[in-house]
Scaffold this active site. Structure first.
Site, PDB file in Angstrom:
ATOM      1  NE  ARG A 170       9.238 -12.382 -17.876  1.00 13.26           N
ATOM      2  CZ  ARG A 170      10.275 -12.572 -17.111  1.00 13.26           C
ATOM      3  NH1 ARG A 170      11.071 -13.574 -17.325  1.00 13.26           N
ATOM      4  NH2 ARG A 170      10.531 -11.754 -16.119  1.00 13.26           N
ATOM      5  CD  GLU A 180      13.824 -16.366  -8.494  1.00 13.63           C
ATOM      6  OE1 GLU A 180      13.087 -15.978  -9.416  1.00 13.63           O
ATOM      7  OE2 GLU A 180      14.518 -17.392  -8.562  1.00 13.63           O
TER       8      GLU A 180
HETATM    9  C1  PRP Z   1       9.462 -13.205 -12.563  1.00 12.75           C
HETATM   10  C2  PRP Z   1       8.437 -14.181 -13.103  1.00 12.75           C
HETATM   11  C3  PRP Z   1       7.349 -14.132 -12.074  1.00 12.75           C
HETATM   12  C4  PRP Z   1       8.117 -13.915 -10.788  1.00 12.75           C
HETATM   13  C5  PRP Z   1       8.258 -15.209 -10.044  1.00 12.75           C
HETATM   14  O1  PRP Z   1       9.074 -11.911 -12.888  1.00 12.75           O
HETATM   15  O2  PRP Z   1       7.993 -13.812 -14.391  1.00 12.75           O
HETATM   16  O3  PRP Z   1       6.431 -13.070 -12.303  1.00 12.75           O
HETATM   17  O4  PRP Z   1       9.422 -13.429 -11.148  1.00 12.75           O
HETATM   18  O5  PRP Z   1       9.029 -15.046  -8.874  1.00 12.75           O
HETATM   19  P1  PRP Z   1       8.469 -15.319  -7.429  1.00 12.75           P
HETATM   20  O6  PRP Z   1       7.615 -16.569  -7.486  1.00 12.75           O
HETATM   21  O7  PRP Z   1       9.688 -15.506  -6.586  1.00 12.75           O
HETATM   22  O8  PRP Z   1       7.653 -14.130  -7.026  1.00 12.75           O
HETATM   23  P2  PRP Z   1       9.922 -10.641 -12.462  1.00 12.75           P
HETATM   24  O9  PRP Z   1       9.663 -10.324 -11.031  1.00 12.75           O
HETATM   25  O10 PRP Z   1      11.320 -10.868 -12.872  1.00 12.75           O
HETATM   26  O11 PRP Z   1       9.277  -9.425 -13.252  1.00 12.75           O
HETATM   27  P3  PRP Z   1       9.067  -9.147 -14.816  1.00 12.75           P
HETATM   28  O12 PRP Z   1       8.140 -10.221 -15.305  1.00 12.75           O
HETATM   29  O13 PRP Z   1       8.415  -7.810 -14.833  1.00 12.75           O
HETATM   30  O14 PRP Z   1      10.408  -9.189 -15.486  1.00 12.75           O
END
Ligand code: PRP
Length: 177
Positions: free
Chosen positions: A66, A103
């Site tokens: 994102r 996360e």
């Molecule tokens: C989510 C979000 C961040 C990250 C934050 O992405 O968009 O990039 O998690 O989490 P953190 O601070 O605990 O590291 P995600 O890992 O779900 O991946 P995606 O954007 O590819 O769906």
């Protein structure tokens, strides 16, 4: 930037309990993008924040997935390159990589070697800061590439998870939840 425009955007944000797994409250940034007036407002605020950084940034790096929705909008307005930081296996060519824990579990982030000039001041952008694991890995990658992190910019910061404390560089967040 604690202004009324940010409150307006926050009002439009939708969240989903227990997604992608039990116990996680998922904040859906696409609930802003599906309303052009609010997406435009959010873009304008992000661009303002990026322009405030001094000395000026010289590159925008977006975190998959994102971060890609906002990074190019900023890079075009500031007339600097946009560079993607992606999950393992998505980028071609010679790569630099960093392992990290996010996360929902462990993962690897990669950047293309030579995609950022040495010594450049980079703004890293993502939609959300949770534990900070992803942003920390992004900071390490930028430094591995021989560049500097000018700031880390996120739309949403989940303050309770204290991700900001884990990130080695300056974090700017618009909406604190
Ligand atoms: C989510 C979000 C961040 C990250 C934050 O992405 O968009 O990039 O998690 O989490 P953190 O601070 O605990 O590291 P995600 O890992 O779900 O991946 P995606 O954007 O590819 O769906």
């Amino acid at each position: 930037a604690g202004d009324e425009r940010i409150a307006q955007i926050q009002e439009q944000l939708k969240s989903y309990p227990n997604f992608p797994k039990k116990g996680i409250l998922f904040w859906d940034i696409f609930s802003i993008l599906n309303k052009p007036d609010y997406y435009r407002l959010l873009r304008d605020i992000l661009v303002e924040e990026a322009k405030k950084i001094s000395p000026p940034i010289e590159c925008v790096a977006g975190l998959e997935a994102r971060g890609f929705l906002f990074g190019p909008l900023i890079s075009l307005e500031l007339n600097v390159p946009f560079v993607p930081i992606r999950k393992k296996g998505k980028l071609p060519g010679n790569l630099l990589s960093v392992c990290y824990s996010k996360e929902y579990g462990p993962d690897v982030l990669e950047i293309q070697e030579g995609s950022i000039e040495h010594g450049k001041r980079v703004l890293i952008i993502d939609d959300l800061l949770a534990t900070g694991g992803t942003m920390v890995a992004g900071c390490h990658l930028i430094k591995k590439a021989g560049a500097n992190v000018a700031a880390c910019l996120v739309v949403i910061e989940l303050e309770g998870l204290k991700g900001r404390d884990a990130v080695p560089d300056n974090v700017i967040s618009l909406i604190k939840l």
